[in-house]
Design a protein around this motif. Structure first.
Motif: not given
Length: 83
Positions: A49-50, A54
């Motif tokens: 999951d980006y 991050e």
């Protein structure tokens, strides 16, 4: 924010040719375990999951300080400071 553990200064050459000094730190055990086990999974295409990736990257960079021109230090705690 926790104190840096065994801080070490490193000089990094910037794209404009200037050099900046950053202080890096060893990770505390819990943070290290979390980042070492979760970061590779989040970085795998179509698996991770980006947004979580991050968050993990920002958490990792929270253990880095930039040395400021006046001699102070600033922890890289936001994306604006990282950039």
């Amino acid at each position: 924010m926790a104190e840096l553990r065994e801080p070490k200064d490193v000089d990094i050459e910037c794209q404009d040719g200037s050099t900046r000094t950053y202080t890096i730190s060893k990770l505390p055990a819990r943070a290290g375990m979390k980042l070492v086990t979760q970061y590779p999974l989040m970085a795998t295409p179509k698996v991770g999951d980006y947004g979580k990736l991050e968050g993990l990257m920002l958490e990792l960079l929270g253990y880095v300080e930039a040395r400021l021109p006046g001699g102070g230090r600033q922890r890289l705690a936001t994306w604006e400071l990282v950039d």
